[in-house]
Design an enzyme around this catalytic site. Structure first.
Site, short mmCIF file in Angstrom:
data_model
loop_
_atom_site.label_atom_id
_atom_site.label_comp_id
_atom_site.label_asym_id
_atom_site.label_seq_id
_atom_site.Cartn_x
_atom_site.Cartn_y
_atom_site.Cartn_z
CD GLU A 227 33.47 10.18 58.35
OE1 GLU A 227 34.81 10.44 58.22
OE2 GLU A 227 32.58 10.27 59.18
CB THR B 24 29.96 22.02 58.03
OG1 THR B 24 28.57 21.79 58.93
CG2 THR B 24 29.23 22.02 56.67
#
Length: 383
Positions: A170, A234
């Site tokens: 990330e 999500t």
């Protein structure tokens, strides 16, 4: 399975009598502790005699877990998984692999016994335990470092019994986007040649031009080609330092899925599902407020203990409630079988491969029972 929403005056006994189910099943399936109190608005999963779930949609189910997971939770959950992503391995700027602080061998063996594929999760954590984009830059732009890391990944997977690798990077710098995609493709080629799979985690984008450090370094189309499968992360719209809201509001999740399927074949996509909630204090003050992470079962108990009614947001399709304790008002958002049912419907309606849970450290039995009633769960070949 049927979902029942508790009304004022309901008890476990009255619900059991009305639906012809056993009190013991209601208590066990929904993890209701003695003295078996209920909250108005809580959703219960009921086993209705004579009814069978569809079980027609073949779905892949992954769960992330740390090596400090309890044996009980692990063994209760493994029957419902296709793969177990063990969190996590790191690496140095020289490309040397860093194992988890706690030996994860027991998780690998337990997974294999349940025909679940153990997956090595690779993360670029720095000394502070946070994602480090300097580490990522050094790796993806330096061939000798990549070669060292890939060789050590393959060796470790063979020695430990892993069956694949999951790349969870990330905050990739925008200028490293293409180099990261190339690294994923190179690692997949090496892994596939030895019989291993490769997946990659994707921040929840909704457009090619979405700005922000979470998004600009992830090329959905390129990574969809480079990896065997992808996980859409999500969740975390509601997060520790943000304002109170659903962790995975369905309307936001749908936006991500609808963008993703224009870039990646749906059969390569797993939908991220959170197995947790947050408890915020009010008023929310940006830069000062910090929510507590809680389990879904814990959230219901908080509502019961504080005589709070659980509500259900029809846009986010998520449960929530407010309560006051010691003069301080709180707002809680979490997941229940209603919100999970909506996410399961997305998997089926968009033709996705399946789903990935972050994370399985706390047992949420009703989730797994509902999942098994909705899907046929893929398993690795025996042996």
């Amino acid at each position: 399975m049927q979902i029942y929403v508790v009304k004022q005056g309901d008890t476990v006994d009255t619900i059991a009598g009305e639906y012809g189910v056993s009190v013991e099943d209601i208590i066990y399936d929904n993890q209701i502790p003695y003295p078996y109190r209920l909250a108005v608005g809580m959703a219960l999963l009921l086993r209705i005699t004579g009814e069978e779930g569809a079980g027609l949609y073949d779905a892949y189910v992954n769960g992330y877990a740390y090596p400090f997971i309890s044996n009980y939770v692990l063994n209760q959950t493994l029957p419902y998984l296709s793969s177990l992503s063990i969190f996590s391995y790191g690496f140095t700027t020289e490309g040397n692999l860093i194992p988890p602080a706690i030996d994860e061998s027991f998780m690998i063996q337990a997974a294999l016994l349940e025909d679940v594929a153990p997956i090595l999760t690779l993360t670029p954590f720095g000394a502070d335990g946070m994602f480090n984009n300097y580490l990522i830059s050094v790796l993806v732009n330096n061939q000798p470092v990549r070669d060292t890391l890939i060789a050590q990944l393959l060796f470790t997977m063979e020695q430990k019994g892993y069956q694949g690798v999951d790349i969870d990077f990330e905050y990739i710098l925008p200028e490293d986007r293409d180099a990261f995609t190339a690294f994923v493709a190179e690692t997949r080629a090496a892994a596939n040649a030895e019989g291993y799979t490769l997946s990659v985690a994707l921040a929840p984008k909704i457009s090619d031009t979405q700005t922000g450090l979470l998004y600009e370094g992830k090329d959905y189309e390129g990574l969809g080609r480079a990896a065997d499968s992808v996980l859409l992360m999500t969740y975390e719209w509601g997060y520790t330092y943000g304002p109170p809201m659903a962790v995975a509001p369905l309307n936001k999740v749908i936006e991500v899925v609808e963008y993703a399927i224009t870039k990646i074949p749906p059969e390569k996509i797993d939908l991220g599902i959170p197995n947790y909630g947050y408890d915020w204090t009010l008023p929310y003050i940006r830069g000062e407020s910090k929510a507590d992470t809680i389990g879904n079962i814990e959230a219901v108990q908080i509502a019961i203990e504080n005589n709070a009614e659980i509500l259900f947001d029809s846009t986010a399709m998520s449960p929530w409630f407010r309560y006051t304790r010691d003069g301080v008002e709180h707002e809680v958002w979490f997941e229940d079988v209603r919100s999970l049912r909506e996410k399961f419907r997305l998997v089926k309606s968009y033709g996705l491969r399946g789903m990935g849970y972050w994370q399985i450290m706390q047992l949420f039995r009703a989730n797994w029972l509902l999942l098994a009633d909705t899907f046929s769960i893929q398993k690795r070949p025996a042996g």
